[in-house]
Write an enzyme that holds these catalytic residues in place. Structure first.
Site, mmCIF file in Angstrom:
data_model
loop_
_atom_site.group_PDB
_atom_site.id
_atom_site.type_symbol
_atom_site.label_atom_id
_atom_site.label_comp_id
_atom_site.label_asym_id
_atom_site.label_seq_id
_atom_site.Cartn_x
_atom_site.Cartn_y
_atom_site.Cartn_z
ATOM 1 N N ALA A 147 -24.438 -23.080 -43.806
ATOM 2 C CA ALA A 147 -26.469 -23.949 -44.016
ATOM 3 C C ALA A 147 -26.848 -23.344 -43.130
ATOM 4 O O ALA A 147 -26.999 -22.619 -42.415
ATOM 5 C CB ALA A 147 -26.317 -25.160 -43.972
ATOM 6 N N GLY A 176 -20.256 -23.594 -43.495
ATOM 7 C CA GLY A 176 -20.547 -24.366 -44.674
ATOM 8 C C GLY A 176 -20.308 -23.470 -45.733
ATOM 9 O O GLY A 176 -19.773 -23.184 -46.536
ATOM 10 N N GLU A 217 -16.403 -23.770 -45.596
ATOM 11 C CA GLU A 217 -16.427 -25.051 -46.410
ATOM 12 C C GLU A 217 -16.869 -24.732 -48.366
ATOM 13 O O GLU A 217 -16.058 -25.607 -48.985
ATOM 14 C CB GLU A 217 -17.513 -26.470 -45.679
ATOM 15 N N GLU A 264 -20.050 -25.515 -35.642
ATOM 16 C CA GLU A 264 -21.285 -27.161 -35.759
ATOM 17 C C GLU A 264 -21.423 -27.201 -34.658
ATOM 18 O O GLU A 264 -22.267 -27.864 -34.373
ATOM 19 C CB GLU A 264 -21.227 -27.565 -36.805
HETATM 20 C C1 LIG Z 1 -22.577 -27.566 -43.203
HETATM 21 C C2 LIG Z 1 -22.349 -27.824 -42.325
HETATM 22 C C3 LIG Z 1 -23.341 -29.619 -41.990
HETATM 23 O O1 LIG Z 1 -21.309 -27.501 -42.277
HETATM 24 C C4 LIG Z 1 -23.919 -26.898 -41.229
HETATM 25 C C5 LIG Z 1 -23.531 -25.487 -41.323
HETATM 26 O O2 LIG Z 1 -22.751 -24.451 -42.016
HETATM 27 S S1 LIG Z 1 -23.653 -25.867 -39.579
HETATM 28 C C6 LIG Z 1 -23.776 -23.376 -39.673
HETATM 29 C C7 LIG Z 1 -22.405 -22.891 -39.070
HETATM 30 N N1 LIG Z 1 -23.461 -21.777 -39.124
HETATM 31 C C8 LIG Z 1 -23.413 -21.110 -37.376
HETATM 32 O O3 LIG Z 1 -23.520 -21.731 -36.969
HETATM 33 C C9 LIG Z 1 -23.372 -19.855 -37.816
HETATM 34 C C10 LIG Z 1 -24.591 -19.207 -37.131
HETATM 35 N N2 LIG Z 1 -24.690 -17.773 -36.878
HETATM 36 C C11 LIG Z 1 -23.945 -16.482 -35.644
HETATM 37 O O4 LIG Z 1 -23.349 -17.206 -35.059
HETATM 38 C C12 LIG Z 1 -24.393 -15.141 -36.418
HETATM 39 O O5 LIG Z 1 -25.375 -15.231 -36.628
HETATM 40 C C13 LIG Z 1 -23.104 -14.718 -36.323
HETATM 41 C C14 LIG Z 1 -21.491 -14.780 -35.690
HETATM 42 C C15 LIG Z 1 -22.754 -14.778 -38.420
HETATM 43 C C16 LIG Z 1 -23.618 -13.081 -37.149
HETATM 44 O O6 LIG Z 1 -23.967 -12.251 -35.566
HETATM 45 P P1 LIG Z 1 -25.022 -11.324 -35.252
HETATM 46 O O7 LIG Z 1 -23.706 -10.645 -36.147
HETATM 47 O O8 LIG Z 1 -25.341 -10.960 -34.545
HETATM 48 O O9 LIG Z 1 -26.060 -11.595 -37.135
HETATM 49 P P2 LIG Z 1 -27.017 -12.425 -36.402
HETATM 50 O O10 LIG Z 1 -28.453 -11.370 -35.596
HETATM 51 O O11 LIG Z 1 -27.435 -13.367 -35.484
HETATM 52 O O12 LIG Z 1 -28.229 -13.008 -38.097
HETATM 53 C C17 LIG Z 1 -28.498 -11.848 -38.850
HETATM 54 C C18 LIG Z 1 -29.649 -12.987 -39.336
HETATM 55 O O13 LIG Z 1 -29.157 -13.895 -40.271
HETATM 56 C C19 LIG Z 1 -29.291 -15.411 -39.892
HETATM 57 N N3 LIG Z 1 -28.713 -16.486 -39.625
HETATM 58 C C20 LIG Z 1 -27.228 -15.716 -39.526
HETATM 59 N N4 LIG Z 1 -26.365 -17.441 -39.921
HETATM 60 C C21 LIG Z 1 -27.077 -18.144 -39.911
HETATM 61 C C22 LIG Z 1 -27.925 -19.062 -40.382
HETATM 62 N N5 LIG Z 1 -26.099 -20.123 -40.855
HETATM 63 N N6 LIG Z 1 -28.545 -19.961 -41.023
HETATM 64 C C23 LIG Z 1 -30.020 -19.350 -40.776
HETATM 65 N N7 LIG Z 1 -30.179 -18.064 -40.671
HETATM 66 C C24 LIG Z 1 -28.820 -17.405 -39.522
HETATM 67 C C25 LIG Z 1 -29.941 -14.975 -38.072
HETATM 68 O O14 LIG Z 1 -30.925 -15.612 -38.051
HETATM 69 C C26 LIG Z 1 -30.388 -13.326 -38.202
HETATM 70 O O15 LIG Z 1 -31.796 -13.724 -38.923
HETATM 71 P P3 LIG Z 1 -33.471 -13.034 -38.247
HETATM 72 O O16 LIG Z 1 -33.054 -13.708 -36.508
HETATM 73 O O17 LIG Z 1 -32.490 -11.488 -37.565
HETATM 74 O O18 LIG Z 1 -34.068 -13.028 -38.871
#
Ligand SMILES: CC(C)(O)CC(=O)SCCNC(=O)CCNC(=O)[C@H](O)C(C)(C)COP(=O)(O)OP(=O)(O)OC[C@H]1O[C@@H](n2cnc3c(N)ncnc32)[C@H](O)[C@@H]1OP(=O)(O)O
Length: 257
Positions: A65, A108, A111, A131
């Site tokens: 998400a 998400g 999910e 999460e």
């Molecule tokens: C639905 C629920 C209730 O279950 C809740 C959820 O889903 S909470 C979200 C769970 N997901 C995460 O915690 C994963 C978050 N992302 C990461 O850990 C990393 O992005 C990665 C390991 C998947 C990939 O890492 P990397 O290759 O280093 O890319 P990044 O530079 O981190 O990401 C690129 C760009 O995408 C944006 N991004 C990534 N994931 C999300 C997200 N879940 N929400 C919003 N944005 C996301 C990240 O911020 C980067 O953007 P910029 O900062 O460059 O603008």
């Protein structure tokens, strides 16, 4: 209404939905949610479509998400809008949905894949419920569906530590039906969906309903449900045609009735 965050196409009798927010690794914001659900419902209502594939990019099916959208929300906002409840409509789609997952399927994203009927994974796929690392827990069904797929011990470990599972482990654990090379993922998923779409549509839909019933009821009730639906299939022209075609050593011509 047009779609801005997903691509929606048909490939023969298959409806294809491709998540298209590459800069955010296909993070699922409210608009993506709305568009995926809308597109899937439209395919479900389209008599020419027999199966649906949902996919992302080679790097990410969906990285969860949208954390940036969620961060400022208050309790009362999430409660009043019943955040994520609109995804339930995806699980009410009656035609089969295949998740074709490459790269990250986190939070998400994992999910969403689990809401589909089965998952075909690319060899670079990584599944997780991270999460806990951002101070919350799964909210789109992960604590329930992951536990049913992989069992309590592994689900508990993944939800409590945020550890990711690679494709091999996901296949061993029963989360995905099989693994294919990343470069062949879409072609393979479309092939499988195309094969399903050739069968009798009511038989396919009844089969989906029966398998899903296994998650919602006791064994004896599930077996009774299966038997009743099986009996109902003898009202289909397609049952007569399918069995006649077998005896006559020819390909069945299903009419979807
Ligand atoms: C639905 C629920 C209730 O279950 C809740 C959820 O889903 S909470 C979200 C769970 N997901 C995460 O915690 C994963 C978050 N992302 C990461 O850990 C990393 O992005 C990665 C390991 C998947 C990939 O890492 P990397 O290759 O280093 O890319 P990044 O530079 O981190 O990401 C690129 C760009 O995408 C944006 N991004 C990534 N994931 C999300 C997200 N879940 N929400 C919003 N944005 C996301 C990240 O911020 C980067 O953007 P910029 O900062 O460059 O603008």
């Amino acid at each position: 209404m047009a779609y801005e965050t997903i691509l929606v196409e048909t490939r023969g009798r298959v409806g294809l939905i491709t998540l298209d927010r590459p800069k955010a690794l296909n993070a699922l914001n409210a608009q993506v949610q709305d568009e995926i659900v809308r597109a899937a419902k439209a395919f479900d209502e389209n008599a020419k479509i027999g199966a649906i594939v949902i996919t992302g990019s080679e790097k990410a099916f969906a990285a969860g998400a949208d954390i940036k959208e969620m961060q400022p929300k208050t309790y009362i906002e999430t409660y009043m809008e019943d955040m994520f409840s609109d995804w339930d409509a995806l699980t009410r789609v009656r035609k089969p949905i295949i998740a074709a997952v490459a790269g990250y399927a986190l939070g998400g994203g994992c999910e969403l894949a689990m809401m589909c009927d089965f998952i075909i994974a690319a060899d670079n796929a990584r599944f997780g419920q991270p999460e806990i690392t951002i101070g919350v827990m799964p909210g789109m069904g992960g604590s329930q569906r992951l536990t049913r797929f992989v069992g309590k011990s592994k689900a508990m470990e993944m939800c409590l530590t945020g550890r990711m599972m690679d494709a091999e482990e996901a296949e061993r654990s029963g989360l995905v039906s099989r693994i294919v090379p990343a470069g062949e993922l879409l072609e393979e998923a479309l092939k499988v969906a195309g094969k399903i779409a050739e069968f009798s549509m009511p038989a396919v839909m009844m089969t989906k309903e029966a398998v899903n019933r296994a998650y919602e009821t006791t064994l004896s009730e599930g077996v009774r449900f299966e038997r009743r639906v099986f009996h109902a299939m003898f009202a289909l022209d397609d049952q007569k045609e399918g069995m006649a075609a077998f005896s006559e050593k020819r390909t069945a011509q299903f009419k979807n009735r």
